[in-house]
Design an enzyme around this catalytic site. Structure first.
Site, short mmCIF file in Angstrom:
data_model
loop_
_atom_site.label_atom_id
_atom_site.label_comp_id
_atom_site.label_asym_id
_atom_site.label_seq_id
_atom_site.Cartn_x
_atom_site.Cartn_y
_atom_site.Cartn_z
N ASP A 7 -14.90 -8.43 48.41
CA ASP A 7 -14.31 -7.25 49.04
C ASP A 7 -15.25 -6.84 50.17
OD1 ASP A 7 -12.53 -5.03 49.36
OD2 ASP A 7 -14.02 -3.78 48.35
N GLU A 68 -10.67 -10.41 51.01
CA GLU A 68 -9.61 -9.48 51.38
C GLU A 68 -9.32 -9.59 52.87
OE1 GLU A 68 -9.66 -4.85 51.97
OE2 GLU A 68 -9.32 -5.28 49.84
N ASP A 141 -15.62 -1.08 44.79
CA ASP A 141 -15.68 -2.33 45.57
C ASP A 141 -15.86 -3.53 44.63
OD1 ASP A 141 -16.26 -1.05 48.50
OD2 ASP A 141 -17.36 0.01 46.93
#
Length: 219
Positions: A7, A68, A141
């Site tokens: 992430d 991501e 996160d």
């Protein structure tokens, strides 16, 4: 299948490793965050992120890296930082020859919770349940990184089948195009040969005598 989920972020870059296959219980191998100080130069922060991701790659030896996909936000500065951290993660994976998959936040949320509009609390709760953890990973996160890995494990079989179908379709179309071209060329050659054979034969011209007979005079 062992997947490292990333992430991306400059201040906190979430990382998580999940192992398993679609349709069976998954297992978390590790989760954490790579942190950098906001007072550091951007280049130094990216170096720290690179070192952190490399350490995770060395420690867990994943087969895939799921990152991501960066999407547009109102805060351009945040988007730039996220994109830069994302690029570092992809670079680290590519340098080792690892396949990289990009998943949008909506895809990850839908895969993990069933809703593409789920909030971070719902994502963390489902990650905890799916990986049979005692509590949701902190910060968010870290939970998002695990969700990325889970999403890729579940989506990979369908994605692979789709890619194989597309490749097969392209191969079939290419073969058809080649065969059509060969057929067309063969037909042109045959027609040209027939035309040549059917051309009328021209009779050779008769030679014209230019010699004239001259009568001699008697003097």
């Amino acid at each position: 299948m062992r997947v490292l989920g990333v992430d991306p972020g400059l201040t906190r870059c979430g990382v998580g490793v999940v192992e398993g296959v679609a349709g069976r219980p998954l297992r978390m191998l590790g989760v954490g965050v790579v942190r950098t100080g906001a007072d550091l130069a951007i280049g130094d922060r990216l170096v720290l992120i690179e070192r952190g991701i490399e350490e995770w790659l060395d420690a867990h030896r994943p087969e895939f890296v799921a990152v991501e996909r960066v999407f547009s936000q109102h805060n351009v500065r945040t988007v730039m930082g996220t994109a830069q951290a994302s690029a570092v993660a992809m670079l680290c994976a590519a340098r080792r020859g690892l396949p990289v998959a990009l998943h949008t936040p909506s895809e990850v949320k839908a895969a993990v919770t069933g809703s593409g509009r789920a909030d971070k609390a719902q994502v963390g709760s489902m990650v905890t349940r799916l990986l049979r953890l005692d509590a949701p990973p902190k910060p968010a996160d870290a939970a998002d990184a695990l969700a990325l890995a889970i999403c890729h494990i579940w989506r990979a079989p369908a994605t692979n089948r789709l890619q194989q179908a597309v490749a097969a379709h392209r191969t079939t179309n290419s073969a058809r195009t080649t065969n059509s071209a060969r057929t067309a060329n063969s037909a042109r050659t045959t027609n040209s040969a027939r035309t040549a054979n059917q051309a009328p034969t021209t009779s050779p011209a008769r030679p014209t005598s230019t010699a004239r007979t001259t009568k001699g005079r008697i003097s």
